[in-house]
Design a protein around this motif. Structure first.
Motif, PDB file in Angstrom:
ATOM      1  N   SER A 201       0.938  -1.012   0.054  1.00  0.00           N
ATOM      2  CA  SER A 201      -0.016  -0.018  -0.022  1.00  0.00           C
ATOM      3  C   SER A 201       0.770   1.322   0.094  1.00  0.00           C
ATOM      4  N   ALA A 202       1.063   1.777  -1.181  1.00  0.00           N
ATOM      5  CA  ALA A 202       1.939   3.126  -1.192  1.00  0.00           C
ATOM      6  C   ALA A 202       1.461   4.195  -0.545  1.00  0.00           C
ATOM      7  N   ASP A 203       0.088   4.285  -0.219  1.00  0.00           N
ATOM      8  CA  ASP A 203      -0.602   5.433   0.510  1.00  0.00           C
ATOM      9  C   ASP A 203      -1.948   4.942   1.200  1.00  0.00           C
ATOM     10  N   HIS A 204      -2.647   5.717   1.671  1.00  0.00           N
ATOM     11  CA  HIS A 204      -3.787   5.499   2.286  1.00  0.00           C
ATOM     12  C   HIS A 204      -4.924   5.272   1.245  1.00  0.00           C
ATOM     13  N   GLY A 205      -4.765   5.876   0.106  1.00  0.00           N
ATOM     14  CA  GLY A 205      -5.636   5.414  -0.969  1.00  0.00           C
ATOM     15  C   GLY A 205      -5.604   4.064  -1.551  1.00  0.00           C
TER      16      GLY A 205
END
Length: 397
Positions: A60-64
């Motif tokens: 997961s690169a970010d919360h998106g």
């Protein structure tokens, strides 16, 4: 289509995203999960439904990306969100400042206001905000509700919330006591009244939320009237990595004698103090194992923790004038009978009489005082997510 309403509760941290699907009327958790190590090359997710937990490695690169992992988990393991009567996404937001004293439906103005409050909670509000923003994109047709940790403490009177500092600090920069763990204190104090079989309005309770983060709260008739945390979650009780009460001269002193910058000082108090600073470990279970093995630092740390709790209970008892119950909750409060006994043994002024057998065997909601105790003692597992779901649903109704 289920007739039962559900709220998806999202609690976004800096590198994690926790979630639960909850029936707000009963507090029942239908499904729960977490995405961890957001932003790192390898991460993990878990999704629990029907008593079974599914784990897998994710990136997961970010919360998106993490919210997509959440959606995939529901699609793969159920329940299917599109088949449920999903009424809202409820978000935990740590700091609401002076603006937010109740839950609010999120719109662009609320997002901007939460962003403006980042200086009051630089470790928490940015992550909470990220969770809100990605959930708005992922669930565009659902109301998003922000529930603030600080909101429950909006009822603290000015005499208790006002710091004796220059007026410019208070008026321009919002310097005052805010308090935290509000959803936990609200839920537990309400449950205590129910367990006592008395109207909430009549009950005076001290709630001890004891975990990696820890705070004490005096609740009079369902209203917070004082609490141990202040402008930030660093104040009050000794925590995993946070120190609690300190002399206000400490930053200036360390700046003079050690050349410590404000940033380094803030980092040390947020991540390197509390149990971590006293023993080298922020995990209370490890500290208790060290104490049992005779480690002097751990023995001292335990004594400091208990002393601080007792001192705050005494102060809050004086504020309340009468204490009907003391409730232990959160990870340490719910699961460590040694801590509960050590605190109870020092509450003689409240007429506490601990039922040691009940304390040792406590599981779930349990009264751990004898019938002769002037102040009843309770273990009440907290349900912050359930409280967020309840408040979100009530706001929309």
């Amino acid at each position: 289509m289920s007739a039962t309403s559900h709220v998806l509760v999202v609690n976004a941290g800096s590198s994690s995203l926790k979630y639960q699907l909850i029936d707000p009327d009963t507090g029942e958790s239908v499904a729960a999960g977490m995405v961890e190590r957001i932003g790192l090359e390898t991460g993990t997710s878990r999704h629990t439904v029907g008593g079974e937990t599914f784990r897998r490695e994710v990136t997961s690169a970010d919360h998106g990306a993490a919210i997509h992992v959440l959606q995939d988990a529901f699609l793969e393991h159920g329940p299917y969100l599109r088949d449920l009567h999903l009424v809202a996404v409820g978000h935990r937001v740590v700091h609401g400042g002076e603006r937010f004293s109740a839950p609010v439906v999120v719109d662009d103005d609320v997002v901007e206001a939460v962003r403006e409050l980042v200086p009051l909670a630089p470790l928490h509000n940015p992550a909470n905000l990220a969770g809100i923003e990605v959930a708005r994109e992922a669930f565009p047709d659902l109301p998003q509700v922000a529930v603030f940790d600080t909101a429950f403490h909006a009822t603290i009177p000015p005499a208790a919330s006002t710091y004796a500092v220059p007026s410019a600090w208070r008026e321009r920069y919002g310097v005052r006591k805010y308090g935290f763990h509000g959803t936990s204190h609200a839920y537990v104090s309400r449950r205590v009244a129910g367990l006592l079989g008395r109207p909430l309005e009549e009950v005076r309770t001290i709630v001890l939320h004891l975990g990696n983060g820890a705070s004490a709260c005096a609740v009079d008739g369902g209203r917070s009237v004082d609490t141990s945390m202040g402008l930030s979650p660093l104040d009050g009780l000794v925590m995993g990595t946070r120190p609690g009460d300190l002399d206000p001269s400490l930053p200036a002193h360390l700046g003079r004698v050690a050349g410590l910058s404000a940033q380094d000082y803030d980092e040390a108090l947020s991540r390197g103090s509390g149990l971590k600073g006293l023993t080298g470990s922020s995990d209370f279970r490890e500290v208790m194992e060290m104490r049992a093995a005779g480690d002097k630092a751990a023995v001292l740390a335990f004594d400091v923790v208990i002393h601080r709790i007792v001192r705050h209970v005494g102060a809050l008892a004086a504020v309340l004038g009468r204490v009907d119950a003391v409730a232990f909750t959160a990870g340490v409060g719910e699961h460590d009978p040694v801590v509960r006994a050590a605190v109870a043994d020092r509450l003689g002024l409240l007429g506490v009489d601990l039922d040691r057998e009940a304390n040792d065997g406590a599981h779930g909601e349990t009264c751990i005082s004898t019938p002769d105790s002037d102040t009843s003692l309770w273990v009440v597992p907290t349900n912050e997510e359930g409280e967020i779901a309840r408040q979100s649903a009530e706001l929309l109704r």
